[in-house]
Write a protein that holds these residues in place. Structure first.
Motif, PDB file in Angstrom:
ATOM      1  N   GLU A  70       1.114  -1.242   0.103  1.00  0.00           N
ATOM      2  CA  GLU A  70       0.233   0.010   0.163  1.00  0.00           C
ATOM      3  C   GLU A  70       0.714   1.184   0.062  1.00  0.00           C
ATOM      4  O   GLU A  70      -0.286   2.183  -0.648  1.00  0.00           O
ATOM      5  CB  GLU A  70      -1.302   0.150   1.850  1.00  0.00           C
ATOM      6  N   THR A  71       2.047   1.081   0.259  1.00  0.00           N
ATOM      7  CA  THR A  71       2.767   2.584   1.016  1.00  0.00           C
ATOM      8  C   THR A  71       4.138   2.672   0.437  1.00  0.00           C
ATOM      9  O   THR A  71       4.718   3.345  -0.253  1.00  0.00           O
ATOM     10  CB  THR A  71       3.002   2.623   2.654  1.00  0.00           C
ATOM     11  N   GLY A  72       4.496   1.492  -0.407  1.00  0.00           N
ATOM     12  CA  GLY A  72       5.844   0.916  -1.078  1.00  0.00           C
ATOM     13  C   GLY A  72       7.069   0.850   0.541  1.00  0.00           C
ATOM     14  O   GLY A  72       7.820   1.279   0.204  1.00  0.00           O
ATOM     15  N   ALA A  73       6.445   1.020   1.447  1.00  0.00           N
ATOM     16  CA  ALA A  73       7.335   0.985   2.477  1.00  0.00           C
ATOM     17  C   ALA A  73       8.380  -0.160   2.794  1.00  0.00           C
ATOM     18  O   ALA A  73       8.387  -1.081   2.674  1.00  0.00           O
ATOM     19  CB  ALA A  73       6.511   1.072   3.903  1.00  0.00           C
ATOM     20  N   MET A  74      10.175  -0.329   3.137  1.00  0.00           N
ATOM     21  CA  MET A  74      10.835  -0.628   3.110  1.00  0.00           C
ATOM     22  C   MET A  74      11.707  -0.207   4.357  1.00  0.00           C
ATOM     23  O   MET A  74      11.312   0.043   5.367  1.00  0.00           O
ATOM     24  CB  MET A  74      11.886  -0.479   2.016  1.00  0.00           C
ATOM     25  N   ASP A  75      11.972  -1.450   4.367  1.00  0.00           N
ATOM     26  CA  ASP A  75      12.524  -2.155   5.838  1.00  0.00           C
ATOM     27  C   ASP A  75      11.960  -1.567   6.776  1.00  0.00           C
ATOM     28  O   ASP A  75      11.955  -1.752   7.995  1.00  0.00           O
ATOM     29  CB  ASP A  75      13.887  -1.172   6.424  1.00  0.00           C
ATOM     30  N   ILE A  76      10.670  -2.521   7.061  1.00  0.00           N
ATOM     31  CA  ILE A  76       9.642  -3.017   7.817  1.00  0.00           C
ATOM     32  C   ILE A  76       9.993  -3.876   8.532  1.00  0.00           C
ATOM     33  O   ILE A  76      10.357  -4.592   8.530  1.00  0.00           O
ATOM     34  CB  ILE A  76       7.924  -3.151   6.931  1.00  0.00           C
ATOM     35  N   ARG A  77      10.286  -2.754   9.925  1.00  0.00           N
ATOM     36  CA  ARG A  77      10.228  -3.542  11.899  1.00  0.00           C
ATOM     37  C   ARG A  77       8.856  -3.819  12.489  1.00  0.00           C
ATOM     38  O   ARG A  77       8.502  -2.392  12.281  1.00  0.00           O
ATOM     39  CB  ARG A  77      11.406  -3.212  12.225  1.00  0.00           C
ATOM     40  N   ILE A  78       8.696  -4.427  13.039  1.00  0.00           N
ATOM     41  CA  ILE A  78       7.401  -4.604  14.228  1.00  0.00           C
ATOM     42  C   ILE A  78       7.858  -4.415  15.185  1.00  0.00           C
ATOM     43  O   ILE A  78       9.291  -5.531  15.903  1.00  0.00           O
ATOM     44  CB  ILE A  78       6.688  -6.173  13.948  1.00  0.00           C
ATOM     45  N   ILE A  79       7.633  -3.248  15.817  1.00  0.00           N
ATOM     46  CA  ILE A  79       8.414  -2.894  17.213  1.00  0.00           C
ATOM     47  C   ILE A  79       7.608  -3.151  18.035  1.00  0.00           C
ATOM     48  O   ILE A  79       8.255  -3.787  18.953  1.00  0.00           O
ATOM     49  CB  ILE A  79       8.357  -1.667  17.576  1.00  0.00           C
ATOM     50  N   SER A  80       5.977  -3.013  18.300  1.00  0.00           N
ATOM     51  CA  SER A  80       5.043  -3.821  19.515  1.00  0.00           C
ATOM     52  C   SER A  80       3.672  -3.806  19.235  1.00  0.00           C
ATOM     53  O   SER A  80       3.320  -3.227  18.231  1.00  0.00           O
ATOM     54  CB  SER A  80       5.437  -2.958  20.830  1.00  0.00           C
ATOM     55  N   GLU A  81       3.297  -4.780  19.544  1.00  0.00           N
ATOM     56  CA  GLU A  81       1.933  -5.001  19.580  1.00  0.00           C
ATOM     57  C   GLU A  81       0.788  -3.328  20.124  1.00  0.00           C
ATOM     58  O   GLU A  81       1.542  -2.845  20.510  1.00  0.00           O
ATOM     59  CB  GLU A  81       1.293  -6.178  19.761  1.00  0.00           C
ATOM     60  N   PHE A  82      -0.530  -3.082  19.927  1.00  0.00           N
ATOM     61  CA  PHE A  82      -1.047  -1.671  20.162  1.00  0.00           C
ATOM     62  C   PHE A  82      -2.205  -2.685  20.552  1.00  0.00           C
ATOM     63  O   PHE A  82      -2.701  -2.660  21.865  1.00  0.00           O
ATOM     64  CB  PHE A  82      -1.096  -0.970  19.412  1.00  0.00           C
ATOM     65  N   GLY A  83      -2.673  -2.768  19.797  1.00  0.00           N
ATOM     66  CA  GLY A  83      -4.046  -4.318  20.629  1.00  0.00           C
ATOM     67  C   GLY A  83      -4.921  -3.975  18.964  1.00  0.00           C
ATOM     68  O   GLY A  83      -4.438  -4.374  18.075  1.00  0.00           O
TER      69      GLY A  83
END
Length: 184
Positions: A70-83
């Motif tokens: 959807e955005t073209g974002a790169m180097d995506i890292r999941i930091i934490s859950e929100f809910g």
């Protein structure tokens, strides 16, 4: 993961019958008071990047794929859950009486550069585009659309605005904490 809200669409008169279950993962990407959102011209609203998780994916894989597409974002890292939001609403396919959707929200980080977005045909025809916007501006915009009960208003605006407001509280609290630390 923490339940943020259980929402039932007011126009849904009956949640009995055959339901379609959808699992979605959505990204929260912030930079100061700005947030990366999807603006959809057709609905005139702001929403989080993300969407349905495919049957062969886990939540993290689906989130990274959707955020990149959807955005073209790169180097995506999941930091934490929100809910997550537990939502029941009408569904447009005649073989189902309603849709039960679980939307899982995660804080993510991305690199500064963007690749090419790979929007689906319906997303293109709806006029979706990724934007950085001040979170309070996005909330005010969505709230105005809701207050005006615009004919174009989509079913997801309530969910998205609720989560935006919850994220804004954290951003405001973080700013206050940083000021207190600076003063001390």
């Amino acid at each position: 993961m923490k339940l943020l809200n259980k929402m039932v669409c007011p126009s849904l008169t009956n949640s009995e019958g055959v339901g379609f279950k959808r699992i979605a993962a959505r990204a929260i990407v912030t930079k100061g008071s700005e947030i990366l959102l999807m603006y959809t011209k057709c609905y005139n609203d702001y929403s989080f990047p993300g969407g349905g998780v495919d049957s062969h994916e886990d939540l993290h894989q689906g989130l990274k794929r959707e955020l990149h597409e959807e955005t073209g974002a790169m180097d995506i890292r999941i930091i934490s859950e929100f809910g997550y939001i537990d939502e029941t609403r009408p569904y447009y396919k005649p073989e189902y009486d309603y849709m039960h959707m679980l939307s899982y929200f995660y804080f993510c980080s991305i690199s500064d550069g963007f690749g090419e977005a790979k929007l689906e045909n319906y997303e293109i025809s709806n006029g979706m585009s990724a934007v950085w916007i001040d979170i309070n501006e996005a909330i005010a915009h969505n709230r105005q659309v809701i207050a005006n009960k615009e004919n174009s208003m989509g079913l997801s605006i309530q969910r998205e605005t609720f989560v935006l407001e919850e994220v804004a509280k954290l951003i405001d609290q973080n700013a206050i904490n940083q000021c207190v630390q600076y003063i001390s």
